[in-house]
Enzyme design. Structure first.
Site, PDB file in Angstrom:
ATOM      1  N   ASP A  43       0.867  -1.181   0.000  1.00 52.45           N
ATOM      2  CA  ASP A  43       0.000   0.000   0.000  1.00 52.45           C
ATOM      3  C   ASP A  43       0.898   1.222   0.000  1.00 52.45           C
ATOM      4  O   ASP A  43       1.606   1.479   0.986  1.00 52.45           O
ATOM      5  CB  ASP A  43      -0.900  -0.015   1.233  1.00 52.45           C
ATOM      6  CG  ASP A  43      -1.931   1.109   1.236  1.00 52.45           C
ATOM      7  OD1 ASP A  43      -1.798   2.043   0.417  1.00 52.45           O
ATOM      8  OD2 ASP A  43      -2.857   1.063   2.065  1.00 52.45           O
ATOM      9  N   LYS A  72      -0.601  15.072 -10.823  1.00 56.01           N
ATOM     10  CA  LYS A  72       0.257  14.642 -11.918  1.00 56.01           C
ATOM     11  C   LYS A  72       1.276  15.718 -12.307  1.00 56.01           C
ATOM     12  O   LYS A  72       2.402  15.405 -12.708  1.00 56.01           O
ATOM     13  CB  LYS A  72      -0.599  14.244 -13.127  1.00 56.01           C
ATOM     14  CG  LYS A  72      -1.391  12.954 -12.911  1.00 56.01           C
ATOM     15  CD  LYS A  72      -0.460  11.764 -12.663  1.00 56.01           C
ATOM     16  CE  LYS A  72      -1.215  10.451 -12.604  1.00 56.01           C
ATOM     17  NZ  LYS A  72      -0.313   9.293 -12.444  1.00 56.01           N
ATOM     18  N   SER A  96       0.948  11.313 -17.177  1.00 55.71           N
ATOM     19  CA  SER A  96      -0.334  11.586 -17.809  1.00 55.71           C
ATOM     20  C   SER A  96      -0.267  12.900 -18.564  1.00 55.71           C
ATOM     21  O   SER A  96       0.447  13.824 -18.159  1.00 55.71           O
ATOM     22  CB  SER A  96      -1.422  11.663 -16.729  1.00 55.71           C
ATOM     23  OG  SER A  96      -2.581  12.276 -17.212  1.00 55.71           O
ATOM     24  N   TYR A  98      -6.653  16.003  -9.676  1.00 57.45           N
ATOM     25  CA  TYR A  98      -5.912  14.951 -10.372  1.00 57.45           C
ATOM     26  C   TYR A  98      -4.747  15.547 -11.155  1.00 57.45           C
ATOM     27  O   TYR A  98      -3.613  15.053 -11.088  1.00 57.45           O
ATOM     28  CB  TYR A  98      -6.839  14.180 -11.307  1.00 57.45           C
ATOM     29  CG  TYR A  98      -6.131  13.132 -12.122  1.00 57.45           C
ATOM     30  CD1 TYR A  98      -5.746  11.926 -11.548  1.00 57.45           C
ATOM     31  CD2 TYR A  98      -5.821  13.352 -13.465  1.00 57.45           C
ATOM     32  CE1 TYR A  98      -5.080  10.964 -12.286  1.00 57.45           C
ATOM     33  CE2 TYR A  98      -5.158  12.398 -14.212  1.00 57.45           C
ATOM     34  CZ  TYR A  98      -4.796  11.205 -13.620  1.00 57.45           C
ATOM     35  OH  TYR A  98      -4.129  10.257 -14.361  1.00 57.45           O
TER      36      TYR A  98
END
Length: 328
Positions: A66, A160, A143, A156
């Site tokens: 994790d 990134k 991304s 998000y």
């Protein structure tokens, strides 16, 4: 000949799963893959894929890891029987979609913890040994959302963008250590990623104004269209990871698709950002507000032809599945 030891995070589905079995089944039989998952109860699909590709015995193992827990990361490192990791693939990630004011604080914290701090934890755990040995490779799932802002992906994209700065800074440092770090910049990919996106469209209207709500569903419709037109299969994306892994002189960035490069070039050509902001708004929402047009005329905004330069349908969520349906 010793096999290349590869450890990959986020292997329950998607890119991580397909990369793990691709390497484990490689005809060269030169890889030993440790596929890690936050919950080992989800490893069934991984082993189904491994059997389908006839991965040789001993080529693939699963470990619980994790990225939110430093002790879990350390425990996984200790269970690597070879005592080293030659290639680290930081792939685990979360998404978060919706108007910024509609996002819960816990959801925001989770995305930043997994996508940014989780990657830092992995690097802190495995980079020191690579530097001591004078060899190693790190591949990070990047991304297009880390290279250009996408509406309703604010958090998000922030996570990134942070990875871009983290990795670029480290790449500069690592040159004399013989350790290579590369970002694999993904566009839309057919995965279960949307199932993990935190935030429900049904809750949006209660937390934002009606105009933003309308824009959100405009975005969802646009995103769904882009996904249909441009999404790649995870197997195709895995091959780009393999290219970076095998490159004699790896570069900092590898793009899984060239579809978004015109927009990225636009950002570089206009450091003020005006051209990109106007073109992106037009691309997603199909209009340019009067204020934006006035700004363009005043100097620097996107003029005629900017939309063509960007390319229609060139905007989408990295590694997103079909957007959730609008509430009835």
């Amino acid at each position: 000949m010793a096999r290349t030891v590869v450890l990959i995070t986020g292997c329950s589905s998607g890119i991580g799963l397909h990369l793990a079995v691709r390497l484990a089944s490689d005809p060269s039989q030169s890889f030993k893959v440790y596929a890690t998952l936050r919950d080992l109860k989800t490893q069934g699909r991984l082993w189904e894929a491994a059997r389908a590709l006839a991965c040789p015995p001993g080529s693939l193992e699963t470990l619980q890891l994790d990225v939110r827990d430093s002790k879990s990361v350390a425990a996984a490192r200790e269970r690597v029987t070879e005592g080293r990791v030659d290639v680290l693939v930081c792939n685990a990630g979360l998404g978060l979609l919706g108007p910024l004011e509609a996002l819960g604080e816990d959801a925001v914290a989770s995305v930043l913890d997994v996508n940014v701090v989780g990657t830092v934890r992995m690097l802190q755990a495995f980079l020191p040994d690579m530097k001591r040995r004078g060899s190693g490779r790190v591949l990070v799932t990047g991304s297009v959302g880390g290279l250009m802002g996408l509406p309703f992906n604010d958090v998000y994209c922030a996570s990134k963008f942070a990875l871009e700065g983290l990795c670029e800074s480290l790449a500069v440092l690592l040159l004399p250590f013989g350790v290579h770090l590369s970002l694999i910049e993904c566009g839309p990919v057919h995965t279960a990623f949307m199932e993990k996106v935190l935030g429900s469209p049904e809750e949006v209207l209660d937390r934002t104004d009606i105009h933003t709500f309308h824009r959100f569903y405009q975005y969802l419709a646009h995103s769904k269209q882009v996904f249909r037109e441009a999404a790649q299969n995870p197997e195709e994306v895995a091959e780009v990871f393999l290219t970076a892994l095998r490159a004699p002189k790896p570069t900092l960035r590898y793009f899984t698709t060239e579809r978004f490069l015109p927009l990225l070039r636009m950002r570089l050509d206009d450091p003020s950002g005006s051209n990109y902001v106007t073109a992106m708004h037009r691309e997603v929402f199909g209009d340019v507000p009067a204020k934006a047009e006035a700004g363009a005329e005043a100097g620097g905004g996107a003029g005629p032809g900017a939309e063509d330069e960007a390319g229609r349908g060139a905007v989408g969520d990295p590694e997103l599945g079909d957007p959730p349906a609008a509430p009835q």
